[in-house]
Design a protein around this motif. Structure first.
Motif, PDB file in Angstrom:
ATOM      1  N   GLN A  56      -2.408   6.493   8.349  1.00 33.62           N
ATOM      2  CA  GLN A  56      -1.697   5.078   8.797  1.00 33.62           C
ATOM      3  C   GLN A  56      -0.378   4.719   7.939  1.00 33.62           C
ATOM      4  O   GLN A  56       0.468   4.218   8.408  1.00 33.62           O
ATOM      5  CB  GLN A  56      -2.808   3.829   8.586  1.00 33.62           C
ATOM      6  CG  GLN A  56      -3.802   3.926   9.681  1.00 33.62           C
ATOM      7  CD  GLN A  56      -4.819   2.970   9.457  1.00 33.62           C
ATOM      8  OE1 GLN A  56      -5.144   2.358   8.493  1.00 33.62           O
ATOM      9  NE2 GLN A  56      -5.729   2.576  10.576  1.00 33.62           N
ATOM     10  N   GLU A  60       3.130   4.414   9.259  1.00 34.41           N
ATOM     11  CA  GLU A  60       4.033   3.171   9.304  1.00 34.41           C
ATOM     12  C   GLU A  60       5.529   3.631   8.697  1.00 34.41           C
ATOM     13  O   GLU A  60       6.442   3.218   8.971  1.00 34.41           O
ATOM     14  CB  GLU A  60       3.442   2.318   8.001  1.00 34.41           C
ATOM     15  CG  GLU A  60       2.394   1.552   8.834  1.00 34.41           C
ATOM     16  CD  GLU A  60       1.366   0.921   7.403  1.00 34.41           C
ATOM     17  OE1 GLU A  60       1.943   0.982   6.510  1.00 34.41           O
ATOM     18  OE2 GLU A  60       0.322   0.163   7.962  1.00 34.41           O
ATOM     19  N   GLU A  63       7.303   4.867  11.769  1.00 32.33           N
ATOM     20  CA  GLU A  63       7.790   3.603  12.431  1.00 32.33           C
ATOM     21  C   GLU A  63       8.976   3.197  11.731  1.00 32.33           C
ATOM     22  O   GLU A  63       9.953   2.606  12.352  1.00 32.33           O
ATOM     23  CB  GLU A  63       6.757   2.725  12.500  1.00 32.33           C
ATOM     24  CG  GLU A  63       5.754   3.167  13.699  1.00 32.33           C
ATOM     25  CD  GLU A  63       4.417   2.011  13.626  1.00 32.33           C
ATOM     26  OE1 GLU A  63       4.121   1.050  12.940  1.00 32.33           O
ATOM     27  OE2 GLU A  63       3.682   2.276  14.471  1.00 32.33           O
TER      28      GLU A  63
END
Length: 152
Positions: A56, A60, A63
């Motif tokens: 995760q 992130e 992104e």
């Protein structure tokens, strides 16, 4: 005076204690693999949760990188920096740091004159071929182990 205890009463207490201890041991034997499996599964779950958290965090970060590439100013800066793009009319200068090659270069300068070799290498190679092809000596004279078969 209390009535005397019979021997069978003491024996029943011993048997009862023995049966209770046997049941407890049997319970441990039956439940130990299940408890071990439970602890192993908990460890696996904790490791997988840590792996999910790391993934995760990676998502992130990717992104954020993608969001930066959505900005036209960032794209322009990267094109100028990585690809050396300039707008029409601009002059681009690229500075090369060549000091490191001068510092590592050898101080020895080759001679300005040609030197004649003392021996003729072509004649030496031809003589070696003639001697190797025309000799009658076996492989032992050339340093080959004797257990190898001689060529025919």
């Amino acid at each position: 005076m209390p009535p005397p205890r019979s021997a069978s009463g003491q024996l029943r207490v011993s048997w009862l204690l023995l049966v209770a201890v046997g049941l407890v041991v049997a319970g441990f034997v039956v439940l130990a693999p299940s408890v071990g499996l439970l602890l192993e599964q908990r460890r696996d779950i904790a490791a997988l949760e840590a792996q999910v958290a790391a993934q995760q965090a990676n998502v992130e970060a990717l992104e954020d990188e993608r969001a930066r590439w959505d900005d036209p100013a960032y794209i322009e800066a990267e094109a100028r920096d990585r690809l050396f793009y300039v707008y029409p009319g601009e002059t681009s200068f690229v500075l090369l740091d060549d000091r490191s090659t001068l510092e590592t270069a050898s101080a020895d300068v080759p001679s300005d004159t040609l030197e004649e070799p003392q021996s003729d290498w072509a004649a030496a190679a031809a003589a070696s071929l003639l001697v190797a092809g025309l000799t009658d000596a076996g492989p032992a004279s050339f340093g080959v182990p004797a257990d190898l078969p001689e060529p025919e």
